[in-house]
Design an enzyme around this catalytic site. Structure first.
Site, PDB file in Angstrom:
ATOM      1  N   GLU A  55       0.866  -1.186   0.000  1.00 58.12           N
ATOM      2  CA  GLU A  55       0.000   0.000   0.000  1.00 58.12           C
ATOM      3  C   GLU A  55       0.906   1.240   0.000  1.00 58.12           C
ATOM      4  OE1 GLU A  55      -2.375   0.719   3.572  1.00 58.12           O
ATOM      5  OE2 GLU A  55      -3.871   1.814   2.394  1.00 58.12           O
ATOM      6  N   LYS A 128      -9.743   1.800  -2.604  1.00 58.84           N
ATOM      7  CA  LYS A 128      -9.974   1.336  -1.227  1.00 58.84           C
ATOM      8  C   LYS A 128     -11.401   1.661  -0.800  1.00 58.84           C
ATOM      9  CE  LYS A 128      -7.481   1.483   3.215  1.00 58.84           C
ATOM     10  NZ  LYS A 128      -6.244   1.992   3.852  1.00 58.84           N
ATOM     11  N   CYS A 168      -5.549  -2.901   2.526  1.00 57.68           N
ATOM     12  CA  CYS A 168      -5.326  -2.763   3.970  1.00 57.68           C
ATOM     13  C   CYS A 168      -6.587  -2.858   4.817  1.00 57.68           C
ATOM     14  CB  CYS A 168      -4.541  -1.480   4.252  1.00 57.68           C
ATOM     15  SG  CYS A 168      -3.657  -1.601   5.824  1.00 57.68           S
TER      16      CYS A 168
HETATM   17  N1  LIG Z   1      -3.565   1.647   6.018  1.00 61.78           N
HETATM   18  C1  LIG Z   1      -4.467   1.041   6.770  1.00 61.78           C
HETATM   19  O1  LIG Z   1      -5.599   0.825   6.340  1.00 61.78           O
HETATM   20  C2  LIG Z   1      -3.981   0.698   8.147  1.00 61.78           C
HETATM   21  C3  LIG Z   1      -4.733  -0.227   9.006  1.00 61.78           C
HETATM   22  O2  LIG Z   1      -5.781  -0.765   8.671  1.00 61.78           O
HETATM   23  C4  LIG Z   1      -4.141  -0.482  10.335  1.00 61.78           C
HETATM   24  O3  LIG Z   1      -4.749  -1.165  11.168  1.00 61.78           O
HETATM   25  O4  LIG Z   1      -3.020  -0.009  10.620  1.00 61.78           O
END
Ligand SMILES: NC(=O)CC(=O)C(=O)O
Length: 294
Positions: A55, A128, A168
């Site tokens: 990401e 996302k 994520c």
């Molecule tokens: N970037 C993200 O979505 C981060 C995430 O979910 C986390 O728990 O850290």
């Protein structure tokens, strides 16, 4: 833009190598692109056919940077990152799950994953869906929704098997994974950048849960720990198999993880433990909204 998935297509390939390119991200975009290019080359030399990037790998994971580093994907001349990915996929004949990048589209910013097929063409774009807003006093406060607009589509591509995409925080939502399972996905790829607080507690747990609930493979790819900025990433890019077993995982340093995938393990697992046949749809029902509005 995305190919229409064909729910009845069998994987054209059942055994192949996957690479998880856990990259160190700097505030220098060109350097990030060079590093990614090198990691892609290394992965190909080791036989990988499917590559996953982290990401936000062309940009530090920070609200101060997203807009500055964002690219308009419809204008390739203004998108060096997409050009590099497309060229790499085509030149090496591989599928690249291009992590995620900040995307500009008509004045809006999205956290977007681009998927390139072995011919170098953009097969699909996943924006996302669940934006990461969190506030744990004294530990972490982050609000993606201050900067990004959420996507509103699940994303499935058929290349080396049928692949579902999440980014994520999307991994925390079992419904998305169940929807992919219902549509015949073999592997869900989640480029991610969990932070150290949530990472230690939940990163492995949620990956294994999504894999075991749905009896499919789950692959994650994170930036390495030394990312620039205030957000400290957990790392630990991982491949989980259909019985929830960790096939391979990394530490938090920059590395390229290579592992073998064998899709026949999905069938084996589903034969030994036929969850689909045992589901009590008379008591509960999973509804894919797309079936309601075909
Ligand atoms: N970037 C993200 O979505 C981060 C995430 O979910 C986390 O728990 O850290």
């Amino acid at each position: 833009m995305a190919d229409a998935p064909n729910p009845f297509q069998l994987p054209n390939i059942t055994k192949f190598k996957i690479a998880l390119c856990q990259l160190s991200i700097t505030s220098d975009k060109n350097q990030n692109l060079d590093r990614a290019s090198r990691s892609i080359r290394l992965s190909v030399e080791q036989g990988a056919k499917l590559l996953v990037l982290p990401e936000m790998w062309n940009c530090p994971y920070s609200s101060d940077y997203f807009a500055k580093y964002a690219e308009d994907f419809d204008n390739r001349d203004a998108s060096p990152t997409l050009s590099m990915l497309s060229e790499a996929a085509c030149c090496h004949g591989i599928t690249i799950i291009g992590g995620s990048l900040p995307e500009w589209d008509h004045g809006r910013l999205y956290n977007t994953c681009c998927i390139f097929g072995p011919d170098g063409r953009l097969k699909a774009k996943h924006r996302k869906i669940h934006l990461f807003d969190i506030d744990i006093p004294g530990e972490i406060s982050f609000k993606e929704s201050d900067t990004f607009t959420a996507g509103d589509q699940p994303t499935i591509v058929d290349t080396v098997g049928r692949i579902g995409i999440g980014i994520c925080h999307d991994i925390r939502f079992p419904e998305l994974a169940a929807l992919y399972r219902k549509r015949g996905v073999d592997i869900i790829c989640y480029p991610g950048a969990f932070n150290v607080s949530t990472g230690e507690l939940l990163w492995e747990l949620v990956q294994r849960a999504r894999a075991v609930d749905n009896q499919l493979f789950v692959a994650t790819c994170s930036p390495s720990r030394n990312s620039t900025g205030s957000y400290t990433t957990w790392g630990h890019s991982t491949l989980v198999g259909p019985s929830g077993e960790i096939i391979v995982t990394s530490g938090h340093e920059e590395t390229t993880v290579i592992a073998q995938i064998d899709y026949s393990n999905i069938q084996l697992q589903r034969k030994s433990l036929p969850l689909d046949d045992q589901k009590r749809e008379d008591i509960y029902k999973f509804i894919d909204a797309h079936e309601l509005n075909p």
